[in-house]
Design a protein around this motif. Structure first.
Motif, PDB file in Angstrom:
ATOM      1  N   LYS A 142     -21.815  39.414  -4.066  1.00  0.00           N
ATOM      2  CA  LYS A 142     -22.719  39.959  -5.085  1.00  0.00           C
ATOM      3  C   LYS A 142     -23.484  41.180  -4.581  1.00  0.00           C
ATOM      4  CE  LYS A 142     -25.162  36.232  -5.946  1.00  0.00           C
ATOM      5  NZ  LYS A 142     -26.395  36.958  -5.684  1.00  0.00           N
ATOM      6  N   SER A 194     -20.171  35.387  -2.246  1.00  0.00           N
ATOM      7  CA  SER A 194     -19.115  35.840  -3.165  1.00  0.00           C
ATOM      8  C   SER A 194     -18.978  37.360  -3.157  1.00  0.00           C
ATOM      9  CB  SER A 194     -19.407  35.355  -4.588  1.00  0.00           C
ATOM     10  OG  SER A 194     -20.660  35.837  -5.047  1.00  0.00           O
ATOM     11  N   TYR A 198     -19.630  27.982 -15.016  1.00  0.00           N
ATOM     12  CA  TYR A 198     -20.978  28.070 -15.582  1.00  0.00           C
ATOM     13  C   TYR A 198     -21.046  29.175 -16.625  1.00  0.00           C
ATOM     14  CZ  TYR A 198     -22.798  24.887 -11.998  1.00  0.00           C
ATOM     15  OH  TYR A 198     -23.054  23.791 -11.210  1.00  0.00           O
ATOM     16  N   CYS A 233     -20.065  38.126 -13.654  1.00  0.00           N
ATOM     17  CA  CYS A 233     -19.632  36.952 -12.890  1.00  0.00           C
ATOM     18  C   CYS A 233     -18.772  37.391 -11.712  1.00  0.00           C
ATOM     19  CB  CYS A 233     -18.855  36.018 -13.812  1.00  0.00           C
ATOM     20  SG  CYS A 233     -18.430  34.446 -13.053  1.00  0.00           S
ATOM     21  N   THR A 257     -28.892  26.382  -9.822  1.00  0.00           N
ATOM     22  CA  THR A 257     -28.111  26.372 -11.072  1.00  0.00           C
ATOM     23  C   THR A 257     -29.026  26.535 -12.274  1.00  0.00           C
ATOM     24  OG1 THR A 257     -26.442  24.934 -10.064  1.00  0.00           O
ATOM     25  CG2 THR A 257     -26.465  25.060 -12.466  1.00  0.00           C
ATOM     26  N   ALA A 260     -18.884  29.608 -10.524  1.00  0.00           N
ATOM     27  CA  ALA A 260     -19.603  30.633 -11.272  1.00  0.00           C
ATOM     28  C   ALA A 260     -18.927  30.891 -12.615  1.00  0.00           C
ATOM     29  CB  ALA A 260     -19.678  31.920 -10.456  1.00  0.00           C
ATOM     30  N   LEU A 287     -24.126  36.844 -11.444  1.00  0.00           N
ATOM     31  CA  LEU A 287     -23.939  35.421 -11.175  1.00  0.00           C
ATOM     32  C   LEU A 287     -22.821  35.223 -10.159  1.00  0.00           C
ATOM     33  CD1 LEU A 287     -24.447  32.382 -12.019  1.00  0.00           C
ATOM     34  CD2 LEU A 287     -22.663  32.741 -13.746  1.00  0.00           C
ATOM     35  N   GLY A 288     -23.067  34.361  -9.176  1.00  0.00           N
ATOM     36  CA  GLY A 288     -22.026  34.063  -8.189  1.00  0.00           C
ATOM     37  C   GLY A 288     -22.505  33.016  -7.215  1.00  0.00           C
ATOM     38  N   THR A 289     -21.582  32.455  -6.480  1.00  0.00           N
ATOM     39  CA  THR A 289     -21.945  31.497  -5.442  1.00  0.00           C
ATOM     40  C   THR A 289     -22.287  32.268  -4.168  1.00  0.00           C
ATOM     41  OG1 THR A 289     -19.602  31.284  -4.906  1.00  0.00           O
ATOM     42  CG2 THR A 289     -20.541  29.629  -6.376  1.00  0.00           C
ATOM     43  N   ALA A 317     -30.178  30.106 -12.530  1.00  0.00           N
ATOM     44  CA  ALA A 317     -29.114  30.948 -13.087  1.00  0.00           C
ATOM     45  C   ALA A 317     -28.975  30.722 -14.589  1.00  0.00           C
ATOM     46  CB  ALA A 317     -27.794  30.661 -12.374  1.00  0.00           C
ATOM     47  N   GLY A 374     -27.687  33.061  -5.029  1.00  0.00           N
ATOM     48  CA  GLY A 374     -26.382  32.425  -5.188  1.00  0.00           C
ATOM     49  C   GLY A 374     -26.515  30.926  -5.380  1.00  0.00           C
TER      50      GLY A 374
END
Length: 336
Positions: free
Chosen positions: A53, A51, A203, A187, A171, A200, A46-48, A174, A151
């Motif tokens: 990932k 980020s 959430y 995360c 969102t 992230a 999980l990440g924006t 995710a 993301g």
């Protein structure tokens, strides 16, 4: 990644052996269709956007194979089923959607991910919740199953097929994975933002109320402002997580342009942490991709053991039906 044979010296050999058996069992149950009726253990990343990932995933796998570029790169969830090879053999991969083909060229793996993404999500940066299933066999990777999620995106790209409610779509996607109490949340948070403002992480806390499934990964430590560091975050003194945080140093964009491979990047990471005036003073379980990989493996092992008891009970309510050689799982009819 340290070879699993080496782990026997510190008592870890049994863990690796058992983890391999458990992960293979879970993947087989998933292939049978049990996932539709029983939630099976996995790790979701999980990440924006931007980020780090993809870089974290490549470091865990130990291979260059993920698409890169501007904007949203991961546009379909990517389910990575990793299988560790004991021998120093040539790594290879297979796609569920590409029948009968074994890939040994990981540039071709990257291109195939892009092709399968465009085929389903379109060529104009659309995002869809239809996973690509990729199985990788390599001496560089652990035995784990990870899901790379698109993301979380706030604003649609200009000229793309992304709708105006792209933030809601990414969102909710995710949440569908990370809200499952059998999913470990990895995360990913860049070090150049304040932890207390991380979307992230917020959430993850919402979807893991008891904080028993979330591992924090702090990326981009090497691009923090001069004179600052992430010591308090890495030692769990800012936003507390029961499973804690691990800091990693991924390859920079310049490293990638210079064709610095993942394995070379991991060597650079070890040297960077060992020479850093602050991070070298921290406990070894606070930083490094090797630390992250072993931490995830230990957590996944314990998580699967716990989940399998429930899975076994739930499976008693299922029946396996053979349809022309293809087995499917169906719920048993309740006796009146």
């Amino acid at each position: 990644m340290r070879d699993k044979d080496d782990s026997k010296a510190d008592g870890g050999g049994l863990l690796w052996t058992q983890l391999r058996k458990f992960v293979n069992l879970i993947d087989e149950l998933r292939d049978l269709g049990l996932q539709e009726h029983i939630n099976l253990p996995r790790i979701a990343v999980l990440g924006t956007q931007s980020s780090g990932k993809s870089s974290v995933l490549e470091s865990i796998v130990g291979l260059d194979f993920l698409p890169r570029g501007d904007g949203v790169v991961t546009r379909r969830p990517l389910e990575l089923r990793l299988h560790h090879l004991q021998e120093n053999a040539t790594p290879w991969a297979v796609f569920e959607e590409v029948k009968g083909k074994k890939f040994t060229n990981f540039t071709e793996v990257r291109n195939t991910i892009e092709e399968l993404t465009d085929k389903t999500a379109g060529e104009k940066k659309g995002i869809v919740d239809e996973p690509i299933v990729l199985t990788i066999f390599s001496y560089t990777c652990p035995d784990l199953t990870l899901i790379d999620l698109p993301g979380i995106t706030r604003i649609p790209l200009k000229g793309s097929d992304q709708p105006t409610n792209i933030e809601e779509i990414t969102t909710e996607m995710a949440k569908r994975y990370c809200g499952d109490d059998r999913t470990i949340i990895l995360c990913v948070i860049p070090a150049n933002i304040d932890l207390t403002t991380s979307e992230a992480l917020k959430y993850a806390q919402d979807w893991d109320k008891h904080q028993v499934r979330t591992v924090g990964v702090i990326t981009k430590l090497d691009i923090m402002d001069s004179g600052t560091n992430a010591k308090r975050a890495l030692t769990n003194q800012e936003v507390f997580l029961k499973l804690g945080y691990v800091g990693v140093k991924n390859r920079s964009q310049q490293d990638i342009l210079n064709k610095t491979g993942v394995q070379s990047g991991l060597d650079i990471e070890k040297e960077w942490f060992s020479n850093h005036p602050v991070y070298r003073t921290l406990p070894k379980d606070c930083y490094g991709t090797d630390t992250l990989t072993h931490k995830l493996s230990r957590i996944m092992y314990a998580h699967i053991r716990t989940c399998l008891l429930y899975t076994s009970d739930a499976a008693d309510d299922m029946q396996c039906v053979d349809l022309g050689g293809r087995r499917i799982i169906k719920k048993k009819k309740k006796k009146k």
